[in-house]
Motif scaffolding. Sequence first.
Motif, PDB file in Angstrom:
ATOM      1  N   PHE A 221      55.241  34.622  -7.031  1.00 17.53           N
ATOM      2  CA  PHE A 221      56.050  33.742  -6.178  1.00 17.53           C
ATOM      3  C   PHE A 221      57.455  34.310  -5.995  1.00 17.53           C
ATOM      4  N   ILE A 222      58.087  34.733  -7.081  1.00 16.10           N
ATOM      5  CA  ILE A 222      59.447  35.279  -7.009  1.00 16.10           C
ATOM      6  C   ILE A 222      59.482  36.541  -6.146  1.00 16.10           C
ATOM      7  N   LEU A 223      58.510  37.432  -6.336  1.00 17.55           N
ATOM      8  CA  LEU A 223      58.477  38.676  -5.561  1.00 17.55           C
ATOM      9  C   LEU A 223      58.226  38.397  -4.080  1.00 17.55           C
ATOM     10  N   TYR A 224      57.296  37.497  -3.767  1.00 20.68           N
ATOM     11  CA  TYR A 224      57.068  37.110  -2.368  1.00 20.68           C
ATOM     12  C   TYR A 224      58.338  36.529  -1.748  1.00 20.68           C
ATOM     13  N   LEU A 225      59.004  35.659  -2.499  1.00 22.60           N
ATOM     14  CA  LEU A 225      60.213  35.008  -2.000  1.00 22.60           C
ATOM     15  C   LEU A 225      61.305  36.034  -1.703  1.00 22.60           C
ATOM     16  N   ILE A 226      61.478  36.999  -2.587  1.00 23.02           N
ATOM     17  CA  ILE A 226      62.496  38.038  -2.382  1.00 23.02           C
ATOM     18  C   ILE A 226      62.216  38.806  -1.092  1.00 23.02           C
ATOM     19  N   ILE A 227      60.960  39.176  -0.880  1.00 26.02           N
ATOM     20  CA  ILE A 227      60.593  39.929   0.328  1.00 26.02           C
ATOM     21  C   ILE A 227      60.873  39.119   1.590  1.00 26.02           C
ATOM     22  N   LEU A 228      60.480  37.858   1.596  1.00 24.10           N
ATOM     23  CA  LEU A 228      60.678  37.011   2.777  1.00 24.10           C
ATOM     24  C   LEU A 228      62.159  36.767   3.048  1.00 24.10           C
ATOM     25  N   LEU A 229      62.941  36.609   1.984  1.00 23.67           N
ATOM     26  CA  LEU A 229      64.379  36.402   2.160  1.00 23.67           C
ATOM     27  C   LEU A 229      65.061  37.674   2.661  1.00 23.67           C
ATOM     28  N   ILE A 230      64.627  38.832   2.207  1.00 18.97           N
ATOM     29  CA  ILE A 230      65.210  40.110   2.661  1.00 18.97           C
ATOM     30  C   ILE A 230      65.091  40.240   4.177  1.00 18.97           C
ATOM     31  N   PHE A 231      63.942  39.822   4.717  1.00 22.90           N
ATOM     32  CA  PHE A 231      63.712  39.971   6.152  1.00 22.90           C
ATOM     33  C   PHE A 231      64.057  38.699   6.936  1.00 22.90           C
ATOM     34  N   GLY A 232      64.682  37.739   6.257  1.00 25.93           N
ATOM     35  CA  GLY A 232      65.184  36.553   6.938  1.00 25.93           C
ATOM     36  C   GLY A 232      64.117  35.682   7.557  1.00 25.93           C
ATOM     37  N   ILE A 233      62.958  35.561   6.890  1.00 27.74           N
ATOM     38  CA  ILE A 233      61.872  34.741   7.415  1.00 27.74           C
ATOM     39  C   ILE A 233      62.171  33.264   7.157  1.00 27.74           C
ATOM     40  N   PRO A 234      62.157  32.407   8.173  1.00 25.87           N
ATOM     41  CA  PRO A 234      62.364  30.975   7.939  1.00 25.87           C
ATOM     42  C   PRO A 234      61.254  30.384   7.076  1.00 25.87           C
ATOM     43  N   ASN A 235      61.576  29.270   6.403  1.00 25.87           N
ATOM     44  CA  ASN A 235      60.602  28.594   5.538  1.00 25.87           C
ATOM     45  C   ASN A 235      60.087  29.521   4.443  1.00 25.87           C
ATOM     46  N   ALA A 236      60.971  30.383   3.920  1.00 27.68           N
ATOM     47  CA  ALA A 236      60.553  31.408   2.963  1.00 27.68           C
ATOM     48  C   ALA A 236      59.965  30.802   1.701  1.00 27.68           C
ATOM     49  N   ILE A 237      60.556  29.707   1.210  1.00 28.49           N
ATOM     50  CA  ILE A 237      60.100  29.121  -0.055  1.00 28.49           C
ATOM     51  C   ILE A 237      58.683  28.573   0.069  1.00 28.49           C
ATOM     52  N   VAL A 238      58.426  27.806   1.124  1.00 26.36           N
ATOM     53  CA  VAL A 238      57.095  27.214   1.263  1.00 26.36           C
ATOM     54  C   VAL A 238      56.039  28.292   1.517  1.00 26.36           C
ATOM     55  N   ILE A 239      56.394  29.342   2.278  1.00 29.32           N
ATOM     56  CA  ILE A 239      55.435  30.426   2.529  1.00 29.32           C
ATOM     57  C   ILE A 239      55.134  31.179   1.236  1.00 29.32           C
ATOM     58  N   ALA A 240      56.191  31.492   0.460  1.00 25.27           N
ATOM     59  CA  ALA A 240      55.994  32.198  -0.813  1.00 25.27           C
ATOM     60  C   ALA A 240      55.196  31.351  -1.792  1.00 25.27           C
ATOM     61  N   PHE A 241      55.463  30.046  -1.812  1.00 25.95           N
ATOM     62  CA  PHE A 241      54.752  29.131  -2.706  1.00 25.95           C
ATOM     63  C   PHE A 241      53.260  29.084  -2.368  1.00 25.95           C
ATOM     64  N   LEU A 242      52.945  28.910  -1.073  1.00 21.40           N
ATOM     65  CA  LEU A 242      51.544  28.834  -0.655  1.00 21.40           C
ATOM     66  C   LEU A 242      50.821  30.159  -0.923  1.00 21.40           C
ATOM     67  N   CYS A 243      51.486  31.272  -0.635  1.00 22.22           N
ATOM     68  CA  CYS A 243      50.865  32.585  -0.841  1.00 22.22           C
ATOM     69  C   CYS A 243      50.654  32.866  -2.332  1.00 22.22           C
ATOM     70  N   ALA A 244      51.603  32.419  -3.175  1.00 15.85           N
ATOM     71  CA  ALA A 244      51.440  32.612  -4.621  1.00 15.85           C
ATOM     72  C   ALA A 244      50.278  31.783  -5.149  1.00 15.85           C
ATOM     73  N   VAL A 245      50.159  30.537  -4.682  1.00 15.95           N
ATOM     74  CA  VAL A 245      49.057  29.671  -5.122  1.00 15.95           C
ATOM     75  C   VAL A 245      47.715  30.270  -4.723  1.00 15.95           C
ATOM     76  N   LEU A 246      47.667  30.916  -3.553  1.00 16.69           N
ATOM     77  CA  LEU A 246      46.422  31.540  -3.098  1.00 16.69           C
ATOM     78  C   LEU A 246      45.959  32.649  -4.036  1.00 16.69           C
ATOM     79  N   ASN A 247      46.884  33.208  -4.844  1.00 18.95           N
ATOM     80  CA  ASN A 247      46.514  34.253  -5.799  1.00 18.95           C
ATOM     81  C   ASN A 247      45.623  33.725  -6.921  1.00 18.95           C
ATOM     82  N   VAL A 248      45.490  32.400  -7.025  1.00 21.39           N
ATOM     83  CA  VAL A 248      44.552  31.821  -7.990  1.00 21.39           C
ATOM     84  C   VAL A 248      43.129  32.264  -7.662  1.00 21.39           C
ATOM     85  N   ILE A 249      42.867  32.467  -6.355  1.00 15.69           N
ATOM     86  CA  ILE A 249      41.548  32.948  -5.933  1.00 15.69           C
ATOM     87  C   ILE A 249      41.534  34.470  -6.087  1.00 15.69           C
TER      88      ILE A 249
END
Length: 363
Positions: A221-249
């Motif tokens: 989650f932290i690494l995804y969030l850093i990447i999204l924030l570097i490139f200025g992606i809106p809604n970075a937290i929710v996107i990083a959170f959802l993508c991190a949760v998907l790693n459960v699969i």
Amino acid sequence: MITPKIISKGILRALASIVLVTLLLYFFYQIQAVLIYLIVALILTLIGYPILDFFMKRLKFNNTFATIATVFIFVVTISGFIMMFIPLILNQGANLSLLNTAEIEKSTIQLVNQITVFLENHHIDSSQMLKEVDLSSKLNFDLIPNFLNALLGTLSSFGMGLASVLFITFFLLKDRRSFLITARKLIPDNHEDQVLNSIEKINKLLSRYFIGLVIQLFIVFILYLIILLIFGIPNAIVIAFLCAVLNVIPYIGPLIASILAAILTMLANLGTDFQSEILPTTIYVLIGFWIVQIIDNNLSQPIIFSKSVSSHPLEIFLVILIAGFLFGVLGMIIAVPLFTILKVVAKEFFPENKAIQLLTKNI
């Protein structure tokens, strides 16, 4: 001699069994929320055992105070998580979920048109192909808002479930010895040692597994969030959170996370030039996500899957693959814990079997 009376009794017995099983399944279906609370509480209990032992053995707390301290750590951790992340997730998730379906369709068609222009500029004729496919009529544009609204609804009813889970966890931790004593009475004497040894080993292995899994998801989650924030992606937290949760699969989850991040990145930059803005940013985000996956696959997952449950990575891969084919996504999620349980039980009850000796040599 088989008589009509014996046959009729057998048929009645079979029908009664079918009815009983059907009623039992229906009962479990009706109390599925309670079963989910129990499963989550058991996971928290497994995570809490090392903490409880620390308070009792190192700090010399008695059982009750050690249990209270352990549950308090859970409460503080969950409360901190809620205060830090959930308001942002709700706020950003609401922004996404309140998007009008027609607006999502319009944005998607606009994005497709930009991709078409880009391909045509590179002498690739795709406009006719896209028209024949008729993408807008086949995509379900209600999917994104419906999914996010469901997520928000789940979070809104989170309080009652959390209180129930913590209540169950408290007594599972506090009265674990009583449960073991009760289990001793129910277990046949000739299998008592084997069952108790299995429970102890399963508890140890799964505790390590779930603690490692939580740490792994937090790192991702932290690494995804850093990447999204570097490139200025809106809604970075929710996107990083959802993508991190998907790693459960396992294996499939990261791929879905990358696709989701790419789509949301393109939609976030809609209105800018596709060739100079949208495409490069999306590629950079995907490269960042793939780097995270390389780190995760070569660092986090081997530690969790191999060391925590004492299994070879290839063994784990095959188990997850088979479980995925047999039971779908849910099978992939529960494959490792269930396989670990089966290995421990097999080693205790069939220690002389050569195949089992080979599979369980590290346990």
